[in-house]
Design an enzyme around this catalytic site. Structure first.
Site, PDB file in Angstrom:
ATOM      1  N   GLY A 176      -8.877  10.094 -20.920  1.00  0.00           N
ATOM      2  CA  GLY A 176      -9.983   9.193 -21.253  1.00  0.00           C
ATOM      3  C   GLY A 176     -10.837   9.722 -22.396  1.00  0.00           C
ATOM      4  O   GLY A 176     -10.567  10.800 -22.957  1.00  0.00           O
TER       5      GLY A 176
ATOM      6  N   VAL B  51     -13.968  10.860 -22.363  1.00  0.00           N
ATOM      7  CA  VAL B  51     -14.630  12.133 -22.025  1.00  0.00           C
ATOM      8  C   VAL B  51     -13.585  13.218 -21.767  1.00  0.00           C
ATOM      9  O   VAL B  51     -13.745  14.373 -22.183  1.00  0.00           O
ATOM     10  CB  VAL B  51     -15.534  11.955 -20.783  1.00  0.00           C
ATOM     11  CG1 VAL B  51     -16.113  13.289 -20.342  1.00  0.00           C
ATOM     12  CG2 VAL B  51     -16.653  10.960 -21.070  1.00  0.00           C
TER      13      VAL B  51
ATOM     14  N   ARG C 198      -0.698   5.580 -14.475  1.00  0.00           N
ATOM     15  CA  ARG C 198      -0.457   4.910 -15.769  1.00  0.00           C
ATOM     16  C   ARG C 198      -0.095   5.902 -16.867  1.00  0.00           C
ATOM     17  O   ARG C 198       0.730   5.617 -17.712  1.00  0.00           O
ATOM     18  CB  ARG C 198      -1.728   4.151 -16.220  1.00  0.00           C
ATOM     19  CG  ARG C 198      -2.054   2.909 -15.443  1.00  0.00           C
ATOM     20  CD  ARG C 198      -3.313   2.243 -16.017  1.00  0.00           C
ATOM     21  NE  ARG C 198      -4.524   3.026 -15.775  1.00  0.00           N
ATOM     22  CZ  ARG C 198      -5.259   2.973 -14.668  1.00  0.00           C
ATOM     23  NH1 ARG C 198      -4.912   2.132 -13.707  1.00  0.00           N
ATOM     24  NH2 ARG C 198      -6.337   3.719 -14.516  1.00  0.00           N
ATOM     25  N   SER C 199      -0.728   7.056 -16.868  1.00  0.00           N
ATOM     26  CA  SER C 199      -0.440   7.974 -17.972  1.00  0.00           C
ATOM     27  C   SER C 199       0.161   9.298 -17.515  1.00  0.00           C
ATOM     28  O   SER C 199       0.252  10.237 -18.316  1.00  0.00           O
ATOM     29  CB  SER C 199      -1.674   8.191 -18.857  1.00  0.00           C
ATOM     30  OG  SER C 199      -2.800   8.354 -18.091  1.00  0.00           O
TER      31      SER C 199
ATOM     32  N   CYS D 280     -25.262  10.157 -19.420  1.00  0.00           N
ATOM     33  CA  CYS D 280     -25.230  10.636 -20.811  1.00  0.00           C
ATOM     34  C   CYS D 280     -26.548  10.444 -21.554  1.00  0.00           C
ATOM     35  O   CYS D 280     -26.758  11.056 -22.611  1.00  0.00           O
ATOM     36  CB  CYS D 280     -24.097   9.948 -21.565  1.00  0.00           C
ATOM     37  SG  CYS D 280     -23.953   8.206 -21.168  1.00  0.00           S
TER      38      CYS D 280
ATOM     39  N   SER E 114     -18.620   4.092 -27.157  1.00  0.00           N
ATOM     40  CA  SER E 114     -17.730   5.019 -26.431  1.00  0.00           C
ATOM     41  C   SER E 114     -18.293   5.377 -25.066  1.00  0.00           C
ATOM     42  O   SER E 114     -17.547   5.884 -24.216  1.00  0.00           O
ATOM     43  CB  SER E 114     -17.493   6.292 -27.244  1.00  0.00           C
ATOM     44  OG  SER E 114     -18.735   6.910 -27.538  1.00  0.00           O
ATOM     45  N   GLY E 115     -19.574   5.089 -24.824  1.00  0.00           N
ATOM     46  CA  GLY E 115     -20.136   5.270 -23.486  1.00  0.00           C
ATOM     47  C   GLY E 115     -19.449   4.401 -22.455  1.00  0.00           C
ATOM     48  O   GLY E 115     -19.513   4.662 -21.255  1.00  0.00           O
TER      49      GLY E 115
ATOM     50  N   LYS F  42     -30.598   4.509 -13.320  1.00  0.00           N
ATOM     51  CA  LYS F  42     -30.059   5.885 -13.303  1.00  0.00           C
ATOM     52  C   LYS F  42     -30.989   6.820 -14.074  1.00  0.00           C
ATOM     53  O   LYS F  42     -31.251   7.941 -13.639  1.00  0.00           O
ATOM     54  CB  LYS F  42     -28.673   5.918 -13.973  1.00  0.00           C
ATOM     55  CG  LYS F  42     -27.561   5.342 -13.132  1.00  0.00           C
ATOM     56  CD  LYS F  42     -26.264   5.338 -13.931  1.00  0.00           C
ATOM     57  CE  LYS F  42     -25.235   4.443 -13.259  1.00  0.00           C
ATOM     58  NZ  LYS F  42     -24.029   4.257 -14.073  1.00  0.00           N
TER      59      LYS F  42
ATOM     60  N   ARG G  43     -27.005  -1.334 -25.771  1.00  0.00           N
ATOM     61  CA  ARG G  43     -25.739  -0.893 -26.390  1.00  0.00           C
ATOM     62  C   ARG G  43     -25.746  -1.323 -27.859  1.00  0.00           C
ATOM     63  O   ARG G  43     -26.085  -2.477 -28.161  1.00  0.00           O
ATOM     64  CB  ARG G  43     -24.565  -1.572 -25.671  1.00  0.00           C
ATOM     65  CG  ARG G  43     -23.211  -1.142 -26.176  1.00  0.00           C
ATOM     66  CD  ARG G  43     -22.718   0.140 -25.567  1.00  0.00           C
ATOM     67  NE  ARG G  43     -22.652   0.058 -24.127  1.00  0.00           N
ATOM     68  CZ  ARG G  43     -22.655   1.131 -23.325  1.00  0.00           C
ATOM     69  NH1 ARG G  43     -22.704   2.349 -23.818  1.00  0.00           N
ATOM     70  NH2 ARG G  43     -22.610   0.985 -22.006  1.00  0.00           N
TER      71      ARG G  43
ATOM     72  N   HIS H 234     -25.456   8.626 -28.712  1.00  0.00           N
ATOM     73  CA  HIS H 234     -26.552   7.837 -28.149  1.00  0.00           C
ATOM     74  C   HIS H 234     -27.865   8.294 -28.793  1.00  0.00           C
ATOM     75  O   HIS H 234     -28.077   9.502 -28.972  1.00  0.00           O
ATOM     76  CB  HIS H 234     -26.690   8.068 -26.643  1.00  0.00           C
ATOM     77  CG  HIS H 234     -25.583   7.490 -25.813  1.00  0.00           C
ATOM     78  ND1 HIS H 234     -24.565   6.725 -26.320  1.00  0.00           N
ATOM     79  CD2 HIS H 234     -25.358   7.565 -24.471  1.00  0.00           C
ATOM     80  CE1 HIS H 234     -23.763   6.351 -25.335  1.00  0.00           C
ATOM     81  NE2 HIS H 234     -24.219   6.858 -24.197  1.00  0.00           N
TER      82      HIS H 234
HETATM   83  N1  LIG Z   1     -18.028   7.820 -22.050  1.00  0.00           N
HETATM   84  C1  LIG Z   1     -19.179   8.454 -21.902  1.00  0.00           C
HETATM   85  O1  LIG Z   1     -19.994   8.591 -22.844  1.00  0.00           O
HETATM   86  C2  LIG Z   1     -19.541   9.047 -20.581  1.00  0.00           C
HETATM   87  C3  LIG Z   1     -20.642   9.886 -20.526  1.00  0.00           C
HETATM   88  C4  LIG Z   1     -21.010  10.437 -19.294  1.00  0.00           C
HETATM   89  C5  LIG Z   1     -20.274  10.143 -18.187  1.00  0.00           C
HETATM   90  N2  LIG Z   1     -19.188   9.318 -18.263  1.00  0.00           N
HETATM   91  C6  LIG Z   1     -18.435   9.065 -17.045  1.00  0.00           C
HETATM   92  O2  LIG Z   1     -17.148   9.684 -17.157  1.00  0.00           O
HETATM   93  C7  LIG Z   1     -16.174   8.889 -16.486  1.00  0.00           C
HETATM   94  C8  LIG Z   1     -15.037   8.562 -17.434  1.00  0.00           C
HETATM   95  O3  LIG Z   1     -15.552   7.901 -18.575  1.00  0.00           O
HETATM   96  P1  LIG Z   1     -14.671   7.684 -19.884  1.00  0.00           P
HETATM   97  O4  LIG Z   1     -15.618   7.089 -20.854  1.00  0.00           O
HETATM   98  O5  LIG Z   1     -13.922   8.910 -20.242  1.00  0.00           O
HETATM   99  O6  LIG Z   1     -13.649   6.548 -19.372  1.00  0.00           O
HETATM  100  P2  LIG Z   1     -12.192   6.171 -19.929  1.00  0.00           P
HETATM  101  O7  LIG Z   1     -12.077   6.441 -21.374  1.00  0.00           O
HETATM  102  O8  LIG Z   1     -11.946   4.788 -19.442  1.00  0.00           O
HETATM  103  O9  LIG Z   1     -11.212   7.182 -19.159  1.00  0.00           O
HETATM  104  C9  LIG Z   1     -11.003   7.100 -17.763  1.00  0.00           C
HETATM  105  C10 LIG Z   1     -10.059   8.205 -17.345  1.00  0.00           C
HETATM  106  O10 LIG Z   1      -9.961   8.179 -15.920  1.00  0.00           O
HETATM  107  C11 LIG Z   1      -8.591   8.064 -15.546  1.00  0.00           C
HETATM  108  N3  LIG Z   1      -8.534   7.293 -14.297  1.00  0.00           N
HETATM  109  C12 LIG Z   1      -9.017   6.058 -14.071  1.00  0.00           C
HETATM  110  N4  LIG Z   1      -8.765   5.689 -12.774  1.00  0.00           N
HETATM  111  C13 LIG Z   1      -8.124   6.732 -12.191  1.00  0.00           C
HETATM  112  C14 LIG Z   1      -7.602   6.982 -10.900  1.00  0.00           C
HETATM  113  N5  LIG Z   1      -7.691   6.080  -9.921  1.00  0.00           N
HETATM  114  N6  LIG Z   1      -6.990   8.161 -10.667  1.00  0.00           N
HETATM  115  C15 LIG Z   1      -6.902   9.101 -11.656  1.00  0.00           C
HETATM  116  N7  LIG Z   1      -7.357   8.925 -12.905  1.00  0.00           N
HETATM  117  C16 LIG Z   1      -7.977   7.757 -13.173  1.00  0.00           C
HETATM  118  C17 LIG Z   1      -7.932   7.366 -16.719  1.00  0.00           C
HETATM  119  O11 LIG Z   1      -6.545   7.645 -16.678  1.00  0.00           O
HETATM  120  P3  LIG Z   1      -5.388   6.666 -17.248  1.00  0.00           P
HETATM  121  O12 LIG Z   1      -5.133   7.116 -18.662  1.00  0.00           O
HETATM  122  O13 LIG Z   1      -4.242   6.987 -16.369  1.00  0.00           O
HETATM  123  O14 LIG Z   1      -5.890   5.273 -17.135  1.00  0.00           O
HETATM  124  C18 LIG Z   1      -8.646   8.053 -17.882  1.00  0.00           C
HETATM  125  O15 LIG Z   1      -8.095   9.343 -18.082  1.00  0.00           O
HETATM  126  C19 LIG Z   1     -16.953   7.681 -15.935  1.00  0.00           C
HETATM  127  O16 LIG Z   1     -17.361   7.986 -14.614  1.00  0.00           O
HETATM  128  C20 LIG Z   1     -18.149   7.596 -16.821  1.00  0.00           C
HETATM  129  O17 LIG Z   1     -19.238   6.967 -16.207  1.00  0.00           O
HETATM  130  C21 LIG Z   1     -18.793   8.783 -19.439  1.00  0.00           C
END
Ligand SMILES: NC(=O)c1ccc[n+]([C@@H]2O[C@H](COP(=O)([O-])OP(=O)(O)OC[C@H]3O[C@@H](n4cnc5c(N)ncnc54)[C@H](OP(=O)(O)O)[C@@H]3O)[C@@H](O)[C@H]2O)c1
Length: 312
Positions: A13, A15, A38-39, A126, A156-157, A192, A214, A221
């Site tokens: 993902g 992060v 999936r991956s 974040c 990207s959040g 939050k 957003r 951010h």
């Molecule tokens: N993006 C940000 O700025 C940010 C900041 C702070 C916190 N977060 C938190 O970090 C988390 C991930 O965010 P992201 O932005 O990185 O999301 P993302 O790009 O959608 O990535 C999600 C990741 O989780 C995996 N995943 C999803 N469902 C799963 C499951 N059931 N079992 C195992 N792996 C699973 C996905 O794998 P696949 O490739 O297999 O789908 C992918 O690696 C969220 O909780 C988000 O709230 C994000």
């Protein structure tokens, strides 16, 4: 510490990819990558093959630390299995952040709280991470009375897929949005920020109001912050306090793009709040939401816990 066994769950993902890169850059070599079916099988940079994050795989992974970035429902399902297998989990979703007994940690602000874990340490939102990096030192100097914040949050959040959509969009279609769930008349992002800031600063009654927006920016951010303090604090005094604060870098005008190239919280525009009749200051920050806003903060928590293990 560098040979600690670390699992990254959500490694494919937005992060997770930054987490894998930072771990490599910081010399952690014993790292396994997990994601959904999936991956599973994908080969990442450095030749690491992604494994499927099933409950059994996590319980038998034999790792010291499990860094989760998979979303709230997957964290609720999977984190307990990693903990059952003996790992300390650092979770970046909102699943455990407000649970009593689960430390919610920004190492520069309340790092020692991480040691009070019972298997899970939560990584804050974040926007909350950079906000508390700034509010913590100001509170220590002059006491926080009230906080107002407006955010300008990168796409990207919302994850890697939403970021790709932005990059594929016609720029003429770009707009602001408030693409969170609603919690009454507030977004759940606003809720939050209130609740997590109060928990981290240990100020359960702090009046704090947030508006989250957003913006069509890929990474980084930004936040406008208005604080009222118990004691007088001039902009010059606030500037020198923040200049000495860990992970804060003073710049004239913080921007998301500039923040995306650093590990720091960029802070500037420190000035009197001209609408305040008390000790009011206004300031502006920008922070890479994928780096210090997520992956780096979690790695710093992990390194703090690993450092204790080495010292013991
Ligand atoms: N993006 C940000 O700025 C940010 C900041 C702070 C916190 N977060 C938190 O970090 C988390 C991930 O965010 P992201 O932005 O990185 O999301 P993302 O790009 O959608 O990535 C999600 C990741 O989780 C995996 N995943 C999803 N469902 C799963 C499951 N059931 N079992 C195992 N792996 C699973 C996905 O794998 P696949 O490739 O297999 O789908 C992918 O690696 C969220 O909780 C988000 O709230 C994000």
């Amino acid at each position: 510490m560098r040979d600690a066994r670390i699992a990254v769950i959500g490694a494919t993902g937005a992060v997770g990819a930054v987490t894998m890169r930072l771990l490599r850059e910081r010399g952690h070599e014993n790292v396994r990558a997990f994601a959904s079916s999936r991956s599973a099988g994908t080969v990442l940079d450095g030749g690491i093959v992604v494994e499927e994050a099933t409950p059994d795989a996590l319980a038998s992974a034999g790792v010291d630390l499990a860094l989760f970035s998979v979303g709230t429902s997957a964290s609720l399902e999977l984190v307990p299995h990693a903990v059952r297998g003996g790992a300390v989990a650092v979770d970046k979703s909102s699943a455990y952040r407000l649970e009593p007994g689960v430390p919610l940690v920004v190492p520069e602000v309340n790092g020692p709280r991480a040691r009070e874990h019972d298997g899970i340490v939560a990584n804050p939102n974040c926007c909350t991470i950079p906000l508390t990096c700034v509010l913590g030192p100001l509170h220590e100097a002059a006491g926080l009375k009230r906080v107002r914040v407006a955010t300008y949050q990168a796409v990207s959040g919302k994850g890697a897929q939403r970021l790709q959509q932005l990059l594929d969009e016609d720029p003429a279609e770009h707009d602001l949005s408030m693409d969170w769930s609603w919690d009454g008349d507030e977004t759940d992002e606003e809720s939050k920020i209130h609740a997590e800031t109060r928990k981290i600063l240990e100020l359960p009654d702090l009046p704090i109001s947030a508006t989250t927006v957003r913006v069509p920016v890929p990474v980084g951010h930004a936040e406008s912050i208005w604080v009222e303090l118990e004691e007088p604090l001039s902009p010059e005094q606030a500037t020198s306090i923040l200049a000495a604060a860990p992970s804060v870098q003073l710049v004239d005008v913080p921007t998301p793009r500039a923040s995306a190239q650093t590990d720091d919280v960029l802070v500037g525009r420190i000035r009197p709040d001209r609408a305040s009749d008390g000790n009011g200051l206004a300031l502006f920050l920008a922070c890479d939401n994928l780096n210090k806003g997520a992956a780096l903060n979690a790695i710093q928590i992990a390194e703090l816990l690993l450092g204790d293990r080495v010292a013991a």
